[in-house]
Scaffold this motif. Structure first.
Motif, short mmCIF file in Angstrom:
data_model
loop_
_atom_site.label_atom_id
_atom_site.label_comp_id
_atom_site.label_asym_id
_atom_site.label_seq_id
_atom_site.Cartn_x
_atom_site.Cartn_y
_atom_site.Cartn_z
N MET A 1 -79.73 -10.84 -11.55
CA MET A 1 -80.17 -9.46 -11.34
C MET A 1 -79.00 -8.51 -11.61
SD MET A 1 -82.15 -7.98 -8.03
CE MET A 1 -80.67 -7.27 -7.33
N ARG A 2 -79.26 -7.47 -12.40
CA ARG A 2 -78.21 -6.51 -12.73
C ARG A 2 -77.82 -5.70 -11.48
NH1 ARG A 2 -78.26 -1.13 -13.53
NH2 ARG A 2 -77.40 -0.10 -15.35
N GLY A 3 -76.53 -5.40 -11.37
CA GLY A 3 -76.05 -4.60 -10.24
C GLY A 3 -76.45 -3.14 -10.36
N ILE A 4 -76.16 -2.40 -9.31
CA ILE A 4 -76.48 -0.96 -9.28
C ILE A 4 -75.30 -0.17 -9.85
CG2 ILE A 4 -76.86 0.99 -7.69
CD1 ILE A 4 -79.27 -0.89 -8.03
N PHE A 5 -75.63 0.85 -10.63
CA PHE A 5 -74.59 1.62 -11.34
C PHE A 5 -74.71 3.09 -10.94
CE2 PHE A 5 -73.21 2.86 -15.97
CZ PHE A 5 -71.99 3.30 -15.48
N ILE A 6 -73.68 3.57 -10.26
CA ILE A 6 -73.67 4.97 -9.79
C ILE A 6 -72.50 5.72 -10.42
CG2 ILE A 6 -73.60 6.51 -7.78
CD1 ILE A 6 -74.67 4.22 -6.08
N VAL A 7 -72.80 6.87 -11.02
CA VAL A 7 -71.76 7.71 -11.64
C VAL A 7 -71.56 8.97 -10.79
CG1 VAL A 7 -71.30 9.20 -13.64
CG2 VAL A 7 -72.11 6.86 -14.01
N PHE A 8 -70.30 9.35 -10.62
CA PHE A 8 -69.96 10.60 -9.93
C PHE A 8 -69.46 11.60 -10.97
CE2 PHE A 8 -70.08 9.50 -5.40
CZ PHE A 8 -70.28 8.13 -5.51
N GLU A 9 -70.04 12.79 -10.97
CA GLU A 9 -69.64 13.82 -11.93
C GLU A 9 -69.33 15.12 -11.20
OE1 GLU A 9 -69.02 13.62 -15.04
OE2 GLU A 9 -70.16 11.98 -15.94
N VAL A 34 -68.32 -4.75 -4.94
CA VAL A 34 -68.34 -3.38 -5.46
C VAL A 34 -67.08 -3.11 -6.29
CG1 VAL A 34 -67.44 -2.52 -3.24
CG2 VAL A 34 -68.53 -0.92 -4.80
N VAL A 35 -67.28 -2.35 -7.38
CA VAL A 35 -66.18 -2.03 -8.29
C VAL A 35 -66.07 -0.51 -8.38
CG1 VAL A 35 -65.48 -2.11 -10.73
CG2 VAL A 35 -66.55 -4.12 -9.68
N TRP A 36 -64.85 0.02 -8.20
CA TRP A 36 -64.63 1.45 -8.43
C TRP A 36 -63.86 1.58 -9.74
CZ3 TRP A 36 -60.62 4.68 -9.60
CH2 TRP A 36 -60.87 6.05 -9.49
N THR A 37 -64.33 2.46 -10.61
CA THR A 37 -63.65 2.62 -11.88
C THR A 37 -63.78 4.07 -12.36
OG1 THR A 37 -63.38 1.65 -14.08
CG2 THR A 37 -65.64 1.82 -13.26
N LYS A 38 -63.10 4.41 -13.47
CA LYS A 38 -63.13 5.82 -13.88
C LYS A 38 -62.98 5.98 -15.40
CE LYS A 38 -58.22 6.76 -13.70
NZ LYS A 38 -57.19 7.59 -13.15
N GLU A 39 -63.34 7.15 -15.86
CA GLU A 39 -63.10 7.54 -17.26
C GLU A 39 -62.41 8.90 -17.28
OE1 GLU A 39 -66.50 7.36 -19.81
OE2 GLU A 39 -66.93 5.29 -19.29
N PRO A 40 -61.49 9.14 -18.18
CA PRO A 40 -60.95 8.16 -19.12
C PRO A 40 -59.90 7.29 -18.44
CG PRO A 40 -59.87 10.28 -19.45
CD PRO A 40 -60.90 10.49 -18.37
N GLY A 41 -59.68 6.10 -19.03
CA GLY A 41 -58.59 5.25 -18.57
C GLY A 41 -58.97 4.19 -17.55
N GLY A 42 -60.19 3.66 -17.65
CA GLY A 42 -60.62 2.62 -16.72
C GLY A 42 -60.19 1.20 -17.11
N THR A 43 -59.45 1.09 -18.23
CA THR A 43 -58.95 -0.22 -18.67
C THR A 43 -57.48 -0.05 -19.06
OG1 THR A 43 -59.48 0.23 -20.99
CG2 THR A 43 -61.18 -0.88 -19.69
N PRO A 44 -56.71 -1.14 -19.13
CA PRO A 44 -55.31 -1.00 -19.58
C PRO A 44 -55.23 -0.37 -20.97
CG PRO A 44 -55.70 -3.19 -18.67
CD PRO A 44 -57.03 -2.51 -18.72
N GLU A 45 -56.15 -0.76 -21.87
CA GLU A 45 -56.14 -0.17 -23.23
C GLU A 45 -56.45 1.32 -23.16
OE1 GLU A 45 -57.87 -2.68 -22.14
OE2 GLU A 45 -58.00 -4.34 -23.56
N PRO A 81 -69.62 -6.37 -17.63
CA PRO A 81 -69.44 -7.64 -16.91
C PRO A 81 -69.71 -7.50 -15.40
CG PRO A 81 -67.48 -7.13 -18.24
CD PRO A 81 -68.41 -5.98 -18.39
N ALA A 82 -69.31 -6.37 -14.82
CA ALA A 82 -69.53 -6.20 -13.37
C ALA A 82 -71.03 -6.12 -13.07
CB ALA A 82 -68.82 -4.94 -12.89
N LEU A 83 -71.77 -5.35 -13.86
CA LEU A 83 -73.22 -5.23 -13.62
C LEU A 83 -73.91 -6.56 -13.84
CD1 LEU A 83 -73.97 -1.76 -15.31
CD2 LEU A 83 -73.88 -2.27 -12.86
N GLU A 84 -73.45 -7.29 -14.83
CA GLU A 84 -74.09 -8.60 -15.13
C GLU A 84 -73.90 -9.60 -13.99
OE1 GLU A 84 -72.65 -9.68 -19.01
OE2 GLU A 84 -74.29 -8.59 -20.02
N ARG A 85 -72.77 -9.50 -13.29
CA ARG A 85 -72.61 -10.45 -12.17
C ARG A 85 -73.26 -9.92 -10.89
NH1 ARG A 85 -66.94 -8.55 -11.54
NH2 ARG A 85 -66.90 -7.64 -9.46
N GLY A 86 -73.89 -8.74 -10.99
CA GLY A 86 -74.65 -8.21 -9.86
C GLY A 86 -73.87 -7.27 -8.97
#
Ligand code: TYD
Length: 209
Positions: A1-9, A34-45, A81-86
């Protein structure tokens, strides 16, 4: 089951990072994945792209492509990947910021922005978008009090930030099922009560083992 995806704007200094991180801490304490992430710059690249975007000298017409480049890597490496693992994913800014800042604020073509950003998302959409809405004049006071080094966007004038706000509110009005608009001129605790109310119905009930 796909995880829940919430965006803050929201506009600069509207407090969305404080709110999203608080929700992250609460959900983690509950034992949720739960994963907290951001844009821009949510990955090392993406950090390099972030630096270029916020403090570099790139021409405004290149902003959309760079934000979308960052977004593509972010979706591939973190969000998908985070959503895919639920897991529940909380993301500070996303496509709606590109529509508001590069579309509303800068005046670039919104259909083109949506097309480019849609390619970067590759079909993944948030379940909920929480907009912490505030008058740019109030935000300006906060900026001045903090005395931090400002990014290229924070340095732009009040007219720009009014256009950004209008774009966010227009986007929310066009899709009221997905968007929740919160008055961000209130105290952190008051806003957070509303954040919890918005997120709660979507959150998984079971705790991870
Ligand atoms: P950041 O320091 O992350 O600000 P905040 O804490 O307010 O999110 O800087 C991100 C800046 O980039 C912010 O001013 C908004 C802007 N931005 C865009 O112009 N377009 C976009 O697509 C995104 C994601 C952000």
């Amino acid at each position: 089951m796909r995880g829940i995806f919430i965006v803050f704007e929201g506009g600069d200094f509207c407090g969305k990072t404080t709110q999203s991180k608080r929700l992250y801490e609460d959900l983690k304490a509950r034992g949720l994945d739960v994963v907290w992430t951001k844009e821009p710059g949510g990955t090392p690249e993406g950090l390099e792209i972030r630096q270029k975007l916020l403090h570099g000298n790139i021409p405004p017409e290149e902003e959309t492509d760079l934000f979308c480049q960052d977004r593509k890597i972010h979706y591939e490496k973190v969000i998908k990947p985070a959503l895919e693992r639920g897991a529940t994913v909380l993301c500070d800014r996303n496509e709606y910021s590109t529509i508001a800042y590069q579309g509303g604020g800068r005046g670039y073509d919104v259909a083109e922005i949506k097309r480019k950003s849609g390619e970067a998302r590759n079909g993944i959409e948030p379940d909920l978008i929480i907009l912490t809405d505030c008058n740019p004049e109030t935000l300006k006071e906060r900026i001045e009090k903090r005395g931090e080094t400002l990014t290229r966007f924070e340095k732009l004038g009040m007219d720009f930030h009014h256009r950004v706000r209008k774009s966010f509110l227009d986007q929310a009005a066009q899709d009221p099922q997905k968007w929740r608009v919160l008055d961000a001129s209130r105290s952190i605790d008051e806003i957070y009560e509303d954040v919890k109310k918005c997120a709660e119905p979507l959150l998984p009930k079971t705790e991870k083992k």
